[in-house]
Design a protein around this motif. Structure first.
Motif, mmCIF file in Angstrom:
data_model
loop_
_atom_site.group_PDB
_atom_site.id
_atom_site.type_symbol
_atom_site.label_atom_id
_atom_site.label_comp_id
_atom_site.label_asym_id
_atom_site.label_seq_id
_atom_site.Cartn_x
_atom_site.Cartn_y
_atom_site.Cartn_z
ATOM 1 N N VAL A 138 6.754 3.725 -3.346
ATOM 2 C CA VAL A 138 7.641 4.598 -4.220
ATOM 3 C C VAL A 138 7.095 5.201 -5.686
ATOM 4 O O VAL A 138 6.807 6.383 -5.890
ATOM 5 N N TYR A 139 6.629 4.000 -6.375
ATOM 6 C CA TYR A 139 6.106 4.300 -7.419
ATOM 7 C C TYR A 139 4.721 4.563 -7.637
ATOM 8 O O TYR A 139 4.231 4.696 -8.664
ATOM 9 N N MET A 140 4.072 4.491 -6.304
ATOM 10 C CA MET A 140 2.380 5.126 -6.456
ATOM 11 C C MET A 140 2.574 6.575 -6.179
ATOM 12 O O MET A 140 2.338 6.943 -5.130
ATOM 13 N N ALA A 184 3.774 12.657 1.645
ATOM 14 C CA ALA A 184 4.639 13.618 1.301
ATOM 15 C C ALA A 184 5.954 12.836 0.380
ATOM 16 O O ALA A 184 5.943 11.577 0.680
ATOM 17 N N ASP A 185 6.743 13.493 -0.398
ATOM 18 C CA ASP A 185 7.735 12.749 -0.919
ATOM 19 C C ASP A 185 8.870 12.079 -0.032
ATOM 20 O O ASP A 185 9.122 10.946 -0.370
ATOM 21 N N GLY A 186 9.210 12.647 0.918
ATOM 22 C CA GLY A 186 10.275 12.115 1.760
ATOM 23 C C GLY A 186 9.677 10.981 2.714
ATOM 24 O O GLY A 186 10.338 9.842 2.462
ATOM 25 N N VAL A 187 8.301 10.952 2.914
ATOM 26 C CA VAL A 187 7.877 9.514 3.413
ATOM 27 C C VAL A 187 7.662 8.634 2.382
ATOM 28 O O VAL A 187 7.890 7.484 2.730
ATOM 29 N N ARG A 188 7.352 8.856 1.184
ATOM 30 C CA ARG A 188 7.164 7.968 0.171
ATOM 31 C C ARG A 188 8.556 7.380 -0.312
ATOM 32 O O ARG A 188 8.588 6.160 -0.241
ATOM 33 N N PHE A 189 9.688 8.113 -0.382
ATOM 34 C CA PHE A 189 10.917 7.629 -0.626
ATOM 35 C C PHE A 189 11.526 6.741 0.466
ATOM 36 O O PHE A 189 12.364 6.131 0.042
ATOM 37 N N ALA A 190 11.095 6.970 1.601
ATOM 38 C CA ALA A 190 11.527 6.294 2.872
ATOM 39 C C ALA A 190 10.730 4.843 3.136
ATOM 40 O O ALA A 190 11.232 4.337 4.126
ATOM 41 N N ALA A 191 9.745 4.879 2.170
ATOM 42 C CA ALA A 191 8.927 3.661 2.569
ATOM 43 C C ALA A 191 9.305 2.339 2.394
ATOM 44 O O ALA A 191 9.295 1.218 3.155
ATOM 45 N N PRO A 192 10.561 2.052 1.632
ATOM 46 C CA PRO A 192 11.350 0.638 1.394
ATOM 47 C C PRO A 192 11.944 0.468 2.821
ATOM 48 O O PRO A 192 11.886 -0.740 3.311
ATOM 49 N N PHE A 193 12.575 1.426 3.565
ATOM 50 C CA PHE A 193 13.071 1.287 4.771
ATOM 51 C C PHE A 193 12.149 0.939 6.049
ATOM 52 O O PHE A 193 12.462 0.201 6.908
ATOM 53 N N TYR A 194 10.983 1.777 5.774
ATOM 54 C CA TYR A 194 10.005 1.623 6.825
ATOM 55 C C TYR A 194 9.277 0.321 6.678
ATOM 56 O O TYR A 194 9.284 -0.479 7.659
#
Length: 61
Positions: free
Chosen positions: A20-22, A28-38
């Motif tokens: 998220v912080y990289m 895309a922003d949506g994928v980046r913000f969902a990365a912790p759940f992935y």
């Protein structure tokens, strides 16, 4: 949850938080913000694989 399952889930979640912080990643922003759940889901999958391998080794002995 067992100890190992929770451990791998949290490790995956923390790695996802780093994504998220990289902001330089070409994602895309949506994928980046969902990365912790992935990451948490991938941690659960890895734990399941490890448990199956341990069970198969136990059955062979």
């Amino acid at each position: 949850m067992s100890r190992t399952r929770l451990r791998y889930t949290m490790i995956g979640f923390i790695i996802g938080v780093f994504f998220v912080y990289m902001k330089e990643l070409p994602v895309a922003d949506g994928v980046r913000f969902a990365a912790p759940f992935y990451g948490a889901g991938i941690g659960l999958l890895i734990d399941g694989i490890i448990l199956r391998v341990r069970q198969q080794k136990g059955n062979e002995k």
